[in-house]
Design an enzyme around this catalytic site. Structure first.
Site, PDB file in Angstrom:
ATOM      1  N   HIS A   1       0.826  -1.221   0.000  1.00 31.35           N
ATOM      2  CA  HIS A   1       0.000   0.000   0.000  1.00 31.35           C
ATOM      3  C   HIS A   1       0.858   1.267   0.000  1.00 31.35           C
ATOM      4  O   HIS A   1       0.493   2.265   0.627  1.00 31.35           O
ATOM      5  CB  HIS A   1      -0.949   0.033   1.206  1.00 31.35           C
ATOM      6  CG  HIS A   1      -1.954  -1.078   1.229  1.00 31.35           C
ATOM      7  ND1 HIS A   1      -3.216  -0.948   0.720  1.00 31.35           N
ATOM      8  CD2 HIS A   1      -1.875  -2.344   1.697  1.00 31.35           C
ATOM      9  CE1 HIS A   1      -3.876  -2.085   0.884  1.00 31.35           C
ATOM     10  NE2 HIS A   1      -3.082  -2.948   1.469  1.00 31.35           N
TER      11      HIS A   1
ATOM     12  N   ASN B   1     -10.286  -2.856   2.428  1.00 33.92           N
ATOM     13  CA  ASN B   1      -9.954  -2.865   1.001  1.00 33.92           C
ATOM     14  C   ASN B   1     -11.218  -2.678   0.189  1.00 33.92           C
ATOM     15  O   ASN B   1     -12.326  -2.716   0.747  1.00 33.92           O
ATOM     16  CB  ASN B   1      -9.338  -4.219   0.616  1.00 33.92           C
ATOM     17  CG  ASN B   1      -7.841  -4.304   0.938  1.00 33.92           C
ATOM     18  OD1 ASN B   1      -7.180  -3.287   1.133  1.00 33.92           O
ATOM     19  ND2 ASN B   1      -7.335  -5.514   0.986  1.00 33.92           N
TER      20      ASN B   1
ATOM     21  N   HIS C   1      -3.896   1.101  12.105  1.00 31.18           N
ATOM     22  CA  HIS C   1      -3.604  -0.123  12.861  1.00 31.18           C
ATOM     23  C   HIS C   1      -4.937  -0.795  13.189  1.00 31.18           C
ATOM     24  O   HIS C   1      -5.810  -0.180  13.818  1.00 31.18           O
ATOM     25  CB  HIS C   1      -2.858   0.279  14.144  1.00 31.18           C
ATOM     26  CG  HIS C   1      -2.419  -0.872  14.992  1.00 31.18           C
ATOM     27  ND1 HIS C   1      -2.424  -2.176  14.549  1.00 31.18           N
ATOM     28  CD2 HIS C   1      -1.949  -0.911  16.270  1.00 31.18           C
ATOM     29  CE1 HIS C   1      -1.982  -2.954  15.508  1.00 31.18           C
ATOM     30  NE2 HIS C   1      -1.692  -2.215  16.567  1.00 31.18           N
TER      31      HIS C   1
ATOM     32  N   TYR D   1       0.760  -4.162  12.135  1.00 34.50           N
ATOM     33  CA  TYR D   1       0.679  -2.731  11.811  1.00 34.50           C
ATOM     34  C   TYR D   1       1.520  -1.875  12.748  1.00 34.50           C
ATOM     35  O   TYR D   1       2.255  -0.992  12.314  1.00 34.50           O
ATOM     36  CB  TYR D   1      -0.789  -2.269  11.785  1.00 34.50           C
ATOM     37  CG  TYR D   1      -1.499  -2.791  10.549  1.00 34.50           C
ATOM     38  CD1 TYR D   1      -1.796  -4.147  10.432  1.00 34.50           C
ATOM     39  CD2 TYR D   1      -1.837  -1.962   9.495  1.00 34.50           C
ATOM     40  CE1 TYR D   1      -2.409  -4.654   9.292  1.00 34.50           C
ATOM     41  CE2 TYR D   1      -2.460  -2.457   8.360  1.00 34.50           C
ATOM     42  CZ  TYR D   1      -2.747  -3.809   8.261  1.00 34.50           C
ATOM     43  OH  TYR D   1      -3.341  -4.318   7.142  1.00 34.50           O
TER      44      TYR D   1
HETATM   45 FE1  HDD Z   1      -2.567  -4.768   5.501  1.00 36.92          FE
HETATM   46  C1  HDD Z   1      -1.089  -1.768   5.201  1.00 36.92           C
HETATM   47  C2  HDD Z   1      -5.514  -3.474   4.239  1.00 36.92           C
HETATM   48  C3  HDD Z   1      -3.970  -7.901   5.509  1.00 36.92           C
HETATM   49  C4  HDD Z   1       0.142  -5.973   7.089  1.00 36.92           C
HETATM   50  N1  HDD Z   1      -3.176  -2.978   4.825  1.00 36.92           N
HETATM   51  C5  HDD Z   1      -2.421  -1.845   4.793  1.00 36.92           C
HETATM   52  C6  HDD Z   1      -3.197  -0.761   4.283  1.00 36.92           C
HETATM   53  C7  HDD Z   1      -4.436  -1.241   4.008  1.00 36.92           C
HETATM   54  C8  HDD Z   1      -4.426  -2.651   4.362  1.00 36.92           C
HETATM   55  C9  HDD Z   1      -5.606  -0.488   3.438  1.00 36.92           C
HETATM   56  C10 HDD Z   1      -2.684   0.648   4.057  1.00 36.92           C
HETATM   57  C11 HDD Z   1      -3.048   1.539   5.198  1.00 36.92           C
HETATM   58  C12 HDD Z   1      -2.611   2.939   4.889  1.00 36.92           C
HETATM   59  O1  HDD Z   1      -3.227   3.565   4.020  1.00 36.92           O
HETATM   60  O2  HDD Z   1      -1.653   3.390   5.502  1.00 36.92           O
HETATM   61  N2  HDD Z   1      -4.348  -5.552   4.909  1.00 36.92           N
HETATM   62  C13 HDD Z   1      -5.461  -4.839   4.520  1.00 36.92           C
HETATM   63  C14 HDD Z   1      -6.591  -5.720   4.461  1.00 36.92           C
HETATM   64  C15 HDD Z   1      -6.161  -6.961   4.796  1.00 36.92           C
HETATM   65  C16 HDD Z   1      -4.755  -6.852   5.100  1.00 36.92           C
HETATM   66  C17 HDD Z   1      -8.003  -5.297   4.093  1.00 36.92           C
HETATM   67  C18 HDD Z   1      -6.929  -8.242   4.911  1.00 36.92           C
HETATM   68  C19 HDD Z   1      -8.172  -8.310   5.261  1.00 36.92           C
HETATM   69  N3  HDD Z   1      -2.013  -6.608   6.134  1.00 36.92           N
HETATM   70  C20 HDD Z   1      -2.734  -7.764   6.067  1.00 36.92           C
HETATM   71  C21 HDD Z   1      -2.012  -8.831   6.721  1.00 36.92           C
HETATM   72  C22 HDD Z   1      -0.849  -8.288   7.191  1.00 36.92           C
HETATM   73  C23 HDD Z   1      -0.864  -6.889   6.808  1.00 36.92           C
HETATM   74  C24 HDD Z   1      -2.502 -10.252   6.859  1.00 36.92           C
HETATM   75  C25 HDD Z   1       0.270  -8.926   7.954  1.00 36.92           C
HETATM   76  C26 HDD Z   1       0.161 -10.011   8.655  1.00 36.92           C
HETATM   77  N4  HDD Z   1      -0.749  -4.018   5.986  1.00 36.92           N
HETATM   78  C27 HDD Z   1       0.195  -4.677   6.686  1.00 36.92           C
HETATM   79  C28 HDD Z   1       1.391  -3.832   7.018  1.00 36.92           C
HETATM   80  C29 HDD Z   1       0.963  -2.454   6.426  1.00 36.92           C
HETATM   81  C30 HDD Z   1      -0.373  -2.744   5.797  1.00 36.92           C
HETATM   82  C31 HDD Z   1       2.672  -4.404   6.548  1.00 36.92           C
HETATM   83  C32 HDD Z   1       1.938  -1.750   5.527  1.00 36.92           C
HETATM   84  C33 HDD Z   1       1.928  -0.305   5.942  1.00 36.92           C
HETATM   85  C34 HDD Z   1       1.201  -0.292   7.173  1.00 36.92           C
HETATM   86  O3  HDD Z   1       0.758  -1.533   7.462  1.00 36.92           O
HETATM   87  O4  HDD Z   1       1.033   0.667   7.873  1.00 36.92           O
HETATM   88  O5  HDD Z   1       1.568  -3.756   8.398  1.00 36.92           O
END
Ligand code: HDD
Length: 705
Positions: free
Chosen positions: A77, A150, A341, A364
């Site tokens: 993202h 999402n 988060h 997060y």
């Molecule tokens: Fe995630 C970012 C949505 C599963 C780990 N995720 C992130 C963002 C969105 C989502 C919209 C961007 C937020 C922003 O604008 O800053 N993610 C989802 C959805 C998921 C999902 C809808 C499943 C239902 N994500 C998911 C899993 C993991 C992560 C299973 C890890 C186990 N996601 C992250 C992250 C991020 C992230 C690596 C990257 C940047 C952040 O968190 O802040 O922690």
């Protein structure tokens, strides 16, 4: 040709003024220490042609700060755009949740929303085929609540421990960092073909949902089953849905690809411009509620994030609306530094044991620590709660608070502050779910059906949606070098639907799988089709291109323009060159843009006005004719009046058959013509507006998808 030019100029001037330094009173340039600087264009050197001196503290400070301007982009993202706004509930939801922001329809809760793509880096294009993030931070009176969703209601994996594998597979390949912002490559499809739990989200990814026309025109989903908890402590399972007021609309793939070059900022620019123009995007928040006692009433597991609850089984109940009405002032400070988060919850909203959600609740915070350089990122204005914060957390990188008093609990020297909230019902209390079990690494049997809901999605699609899905599979798999991976993916599709598998196989040079029986799964959910999500029929903020040239009937253009603008559309007059065209009355009329600077993919519809006698010279302009042809091929509405109708006949080699019926106004598959000269008739305008509201005409031969 534009009366709006002056307004646009004013707006631009206001924006320029907003670019002035923070200090509205002005004042000279200083160093970070506040020392006034008289010269920032030359470094301090020993002589005019001599070496730069170490003692040039201004130079060193300026360069050092610049060298440290970037922070790590989000691992997923990374590319996004954000906006502020507010949320208000329609009525009290006290029966289900005690969350304060869902109680009182007169209370507006401020929000910040960030939309994003997933795969590409910060500088990638907007219109790639990808999931879109839809993350909302509610600054509630009880603390911040983040709904990090999402635009798909399902995810690619069931357990967060697979997230690094999935993300490694979809990201650019490790040896050459290719492709940027694209899923059409070997490693993703290798993973997909071996991990059938991905298939449901993959179907969404191959559908038009993955190329939204606008962030303002896409749904959002919380994905997981969460838990509402009311004041009595009773839990109710809940799934969250955002529904856009403007309806759900998408691009076609051919157009999305061209747009990546023509305007890589297509979606972020669209959001920004709409808000600047006062066209505030709006979504309705809906919930699907399942009583705790019905946890096992479904043929799938509520804890499995690769499943939806079909709306026909549990209807979506609207509970409030969100409006985005303010652009950020500084992209880095706000949109880049915002930290969402999933574990940011408020009293009345709780988790379930969905293993994907549980992993997110770890990931997060961990991510924010590396991205934002320490534990004090909650002090950054965009992340700071409006609710008072009183903790014993202290120090750390970038600490900007000057804490006083004691920093431990319990204490007597600080008067016992901050004290526990006590038992007055204000504090967050975790839902007391009973849990017991052996420590095992094992996926529940109830998570093992990977095909029936994939088929449910496929069965729910209109014919044109199915064609687009097949074309997308062919495009993606056609770019996969490993034939074994192509074949294995088709094999997986066979388990979903024989016809789908065969259609895909035919396009990618893979033998059609033997005995592909017609789908075993019959059920469908009409709510999943874009056919059922057209919105309220309004054409607000749709971009209409009017092709003008010397000899055009300016009065006619002005009248159509006014009529479309009254419906909220944004109309631009395009001509071969910027400046003016000469109307049929001999007057000069301003044009808005020169054709070589734009393209059909930047507009939703195109209009060809006429001239009083001859066809205006638009017909001889290659850029104009290309724009018209592309709009037609992408299924967009085309309007033509008077001698403009003659220009539209150039589309006949594309499959257009102009009606020979003797009617002045004819609307046929989104091509609306009015053969009468002079001002556009009411009938024409009604038909053209109706066509724009319909968005695309898929049955038109041949729409390139
Ligand atoms: Fe995630 C970012 C949505 C599963 C780990 N995720 C992130 C963002 C969105 C989502 C919209 C961007 C937020 C922003 O604008 O800053 N993610 C989802 C959805 C998921 C999902 C809808 C499943 C239902 N994500 C998911 C899993 C993991 C992560 C299973 C890890 C186990 N996601 C992250 C992250 C991020 C992230 C690596 C990257 C940047 C952040 O968190 O802040 O922690």
């Amino acid at each position: 040709m534009s009366d709006e030019t002056a307004d646009t100029g004013d707006r631009k001037q206001q924006q320029r003024e907003a670019f002035r330094a923070d200090d509205p009173a002005g004042g000279p340039l200083t160093t970070d220490q506040g020392v006034t600087v008289d010269h920032t264009d030359d470094s301090l050197a020993a002589g005019e042609r001599g070496p730069t001196l170490m003692e040039d503290f201004h130079f060193r400070e300026k360069l050092t700060h610049f060298d440290h301007e970037r922070i790590p982009e989000r691992v997923v993202h990374a590319r996004g755009a954000g906006a502020y706004g507010y949320f208000e509930p329609y009525e009290s939801c006290a029966e289900f949740t005690r969350a304060a922001f869902l109680q009182d329809p007169t209370v507006r809760t401020p929000v910040f929303v960030r939309f994003s793509t997933v795969q590409g880096p910060r500088g990638s294009a907007d219109t790639v085929r990808d999931v879109r993030g839809f993350a909302t931070k509610f600054y509630t009176s009880e603390g911040n609540y983040d709904l990090v969703g999402n635009n798909f209601p399902v995810f690619f994996i069931q357990d967060g421990i697979k997230f690094p594998d999935f993300v490694h597979a979809v990201k650019p390949e490790p040896h050459n960092d290719i492709p940027t912002g694209a899923s059409a490559h070997d490693t993703l499809w290798d993973f997909v073909s071996l991990q059938p739990e991905t298939l449901h989200a993959i179907m969404w990814l191959m559908s038009d949902r993955a190329i939204p026309r606008s962030y303002r025109m896409m749904q959002g989903f919380g994905v997981h089953t969460f838990r509402f908890v009311n004041a009595e402590g009773r839990g109710t399972f809940v799934k969250f849905h955002w529904k856009p007021k403007l309806g759900v609309h998408s691009l076609v793939w051919d157009e999305a690809q061209e747009c990546q070059g023509r305007n890589p900022d297509f979606n972020r620019g669209d959001l920004w411009d709409a808000i600047e123009a006062g066209e505030y995007p709006e979504w309705e928040l809906g919930v699907q509620l399942v009583p705790e006692e019905d946890e096992f009433a479904f043929d799938f597991d509520l804890l499995d994030a690769t499943k939806i609850i079909p709306e026909e089984q549990v209807p979506v109940r609207p509970i409030g609306r969100m409006v985005l009405d303010r652009n950020p002032e500084n992209f880095f400070a706000e949109t880049e530094q915002v930290a969402f988060h999933t574990a940011n919850v408020v009293p009345g909203i709780d988790f379930t044991n969905d293993p994907l959600l549980q992993a997110r609740n770890f990931s997060y915070l961990d991510t924010q620590l590396i991205r934002l350089g320490g534990p004090n990122f909650t002090q950054i204005p965009v992340n700071r709660p409006l609710a008072p914060v009183r903790t014993n957390q202290r120090d750390g990188y970038h600490q900007s608070a000057v804490h006083k008093g004691t920093n431990y609990f319990p204490n007597s020297l600080g008067g016992g502050c901050p004290a526990h909230a006590g038992v007055d019902g204000q504090a967050y209390t975790h839902y007391a779910e009973r849990v017991d079990g052996a420590k095992i690494r094992k996926r529940s049997e109830s998570f093992k059906d990977h095909y029936s809901q994939v088929a449910l999605f496929w069965n729910s699609m209109a014919d044109w949606e199915k064609q687009h899905i097949v074309a997308a599979f062919r495009f993606e798999l056609g770019k996969v070098e490993a034939r074994t991976v192509r074949a294995r993916t088709v094999e997986q599709l066979t388990k979903v639907d024989g016809e789908l598998a065969a259609e895909v196989a035919r396009g990618i040079g893979v033998p059609e799988p033997d005995g592909t029986a017609p789908g075993t799964y019959k059920s469908a959910s009409p709510a999943l089709s874009l056919e059922s999500l057209r919105g309220d029929g309004s054409i607000r903020t749709r971009q209409i291109a009017v092709l003008v040239a010397d000899g055009v009937d300016a009065e006619q253009v002005t009248s159509v323009r006014e009529a479309l603008a009254a419906e909220g559309a944004i109309v631009e007059a395009l001509a071969a060159r910027d400046g003016t065209v000469q109307g049929s009355d001999g007057e000069q009329y301003m044009v808005d843009r020169a054709l070589p600077t734009v393209a059909s993919v930047l507009y939703d519809a195109v209009l060809l006005p006429g001239g009083p006698t001859d066809t205006p010279s638009t017909a001889g302009d290659q850029d104009a004719m290309r724009l018209l042809r592309d709009a037609y091929r992408h299924g967009k509405p085309v309007g033509a009046i008077g001698s403009g109708v003659g220009i539209v006949s150039a589309l006949e080699p594309e499959g257009l058959r102009l009606s020979t019926e003797f009617h002045t106004v004819v609307a046929d598959h989104g091509v609306v013509t009015d053969t009468s000269p002079g001002a556009a008739s009411e009938e024409f305008l009604r038909a053209f507006v109706g066509a724009i509201a319909e968005h695309r005409f898929w049955q038109r031969p041949p729409v390139r998808c």
